[in-house]
Design a protein around this motif. Structure first.
Motif, PDB file in Angstrom:
ATOM      1  N   GLY A   1       5.963  -5.852   3.819  1.00  0.00           N
ATOM      2  CA  GLY A   1       6.102  -5.336   2.473  1.00  0.00           C
ATOM      3  C   GLY A   1       7.528  -5.342   1.986  1.00  0.00           C
ATOM      4  O   GLY A   1       7.980  -6.286   1.324  1.00  0.00           O
TER       5      GLY A   1
ATOM      6  N   LYS B   1      -2.028  -3.945  13.471  1.00  0.00           N
ATOM      7  CA  LYS B   1      -0.704  -4.149  12.854  1.00  0.00           C
ATOM      8  C   LYS B   1       0.292  -3.297  13.630  1.00  0.00           C
ATOM      9  O   LYS B   1       0.076  -2.096  13.813  1.00  0.00           O
TER      10      LYS B   1
ATOM     11  N   ASP C   1       0.804  -1.224   0.000  1.00  0.00           N
ATOM     12  CA  ASP C   1       0.000   0.000   0.000  1.00  0.00           C
ATOM     13  C   ASP C   1       0.840   1.279   0.000  1.00  0.00           C
ATOM     14  O   ASP C   1       0.294   2.373   0.001  1.00  0.00           O
ATOM     15  N   HIS C   2       2.163   1.140   0.015  1.00  0.00           N
ATOM     16  CA  HIS C   2       3.070   2.272   0.242  1.00  0.00           C
ATOM     17  C   HIS C   2       2.809   3.478  -0.664  1.00  0.00           C
ATOM     18  O   HIS C   2       3.047   4.616  -0.267  1.00  0.00           O
TER      19      HIS C   2
HETATM   20  C1  5RP Z   1       2.992   1.722   7.446  1.00  0.00           C
HETATM   21  C2  5RP Z   1       2.205   0.838   6.571  1.00  0.00           C
HETATM   22  C3  5RP Z   1       2.713   0.752   5.188  1.00  0.00           C
HETATM   23  O1  5RP Z   1       2.161   1.568   4.294  1.00  0.00           O
HETATM   24  C4  5RP Z   1       3.135  -0.562   4.723  1.00  0.00           C
HETATM   25  O2  5RP Z   1       2.115  -1.494   4.815  1.00  0.00           O
HETATM   26  C5  5RP Z   1       4.389  -0.939   5.422  1.00  0.00           C
HETATM   27  O3  5RP Z   1       4.931  -2.158   5.042  1.00  0.00           O
HETATM   28  P1  5RP Z   1       6.465  -2.475   5.289  1.00  0.00           P
HETATM   29  O4  5RP Z   1       6.931  -1.576   6.403  1.00  0.00           O
HETATM   30  O5  5RP Z   1       6.509  -3.915   5.679  1.00  0.00           O
HETATM   31  O6  5RP Z   1       7.203  -2.184   4.018  1.00  0.00           O
HETATM   32  O7  5RP Z   1       1.240   0.234   6.962  1.00  0.00           O
HETATM   33  O8  5RP Z   1       2.573   1.625   8.724  1.00  0.00           O
END
Ligand code: 5RP
Length: 292
Positions: free
Chosen positions: A252, A202, A55-56
């Motif tokens: 991610g 999360k 979702d970044h």
């Molecule tokens: C940040 C998020 C992000 O957008 C994303 O899901 C982060 O994933 P990762 O840190 O594993 O790359 O939720 O809180």
């Protein structure tokens, strides 16, 4: 100033919280639709999930590894339990034939160009999540952040909308740049998010006392991945998190920025669902990487 709670010693992390009649902590009294969506997101056999977070782009645009989601992420779909993405990516790039549960990013606002990221709002109607057959929605909650009250209120509004249609809400602990990331902070943030109604949370792993974070949170916790680490470190973090009570991961960059994302997601799967030790999972990663 209200009196702050004393550091508790009564977490009893070795005594799992009961959930009579359902496989997922804190979820046994929910309605059928909500449970069904949770049972699609979390594997009922292991009680855990490997959610792939992509979702970044919702605040930082084409992140390294996500420039072409059609090429880098769609091939990974068979190996995740659920995908965490935006509705824009879902509609434009994810094949509608996919049977994978989709958890949709439901907050947004400030981009990476702004200093203060906590100024978010709800960025999607619950109607649209239902229309997209989502398995859940996710939202940042900035406990201690400048816009703490607004972000908490965003989440509670989303939870109310979710309860009307049976849509689980994943509350995400968003930590400000200058805030201490320790178990005390995450206990506070996760518990507030759960108390205010999110169906799961999360949050980041911390080396010390993570089991107190999971034990004091009455709903499932999934471990956030965070910035890219060497593969063994990321697998060790995931292993420790699930051993210490997390119900899986929502990772991610540690997957899609790996040199071999397919091998890495298989290794994460082994740790989460098959209780593989980090060294075994690393061997799996290396052998799958070598096979290409
Ligand atoms: C940040 C998020 C992000 O957008 C994303 O899901 C982060 O994933 P990762 O840190 O594993 O790359 O939720 O809180």
């Amino acid at each position: 100033m209200p009196e702050a709670d004393k550091e508790g010693e009564r977490y009893q992390a070795d005594r799992p919280q009961a959930a009579p009649g359902f496989f997922l902590k804190g979820s046994h009294q929910l309605d059928w639709g909500m449970k069904n969506r949770l049972a699609r997101t979390f594997n009922p056999a292991s009680g855990r999930t490997v959610m792939l977070a992509v979702d970044h782009g919702y605040f930082q645009g084409p992140t390294t590894g996500l420039e072409r989601i059609d090429l880098s992420i769609v091939p990974l779909l068979p190996q995740c339990d659920a995908l965490f993405c935006t509705r824009g990516i879902l509609r434009s790039l994810i094949p509608a034939e996919s049977q994978k549960p989709m958890v949709l990013r439901a907050s947004g606002g400030p981009s990476i160009l702004r200093e203060e990221l906590s100024d978010e709002q709800i960025a999607m109607d619950m109607d649209d999540a239902v229309r997209l057959n989502a398995a859940g929605v996710g939202i940042q909650v900035f406990i201690g952040g400048e816009h703490e009250t607004r972000s908490v209120h965003n989440m509670t509004k989303l939870v109310d909308a979710g309860l009307r249609v049976g849509m689980p809400v994943m509350g995400i602990t968003a930590v400000g740049k200058d805030m201490v990331r320790d178990a005390k902070y995450f206990r506070l943030a996760c518990r507030i998010i759960a108390e205010l109604g999110a169906q799961y949370v999360k949050t980041y792993y911390v080396e010390k006392d993570f089991e107190t974070v999971t034990a004091s949170c009455p709903v499932p916790i999934v471990m956030a991945g965070g910035k890219k680490l060497p593969e063994l470190d990321a697998l060790t973090m995931a292993y420790n998190a699930v051993q210490q009570g997390a119900c899986g991961v929502d990772m991610g960059r540690n997957i899609f920025q790996s040199d071999a994302p397919k091998a890495m997601i298989a290794a994460v799967n082994a740790v989460v669902h098959k209780k593989a030790k980090p060294a075994e999972a690393l061997d799996l990663y290396k052998s799958l990487k070598a096979k290409g």
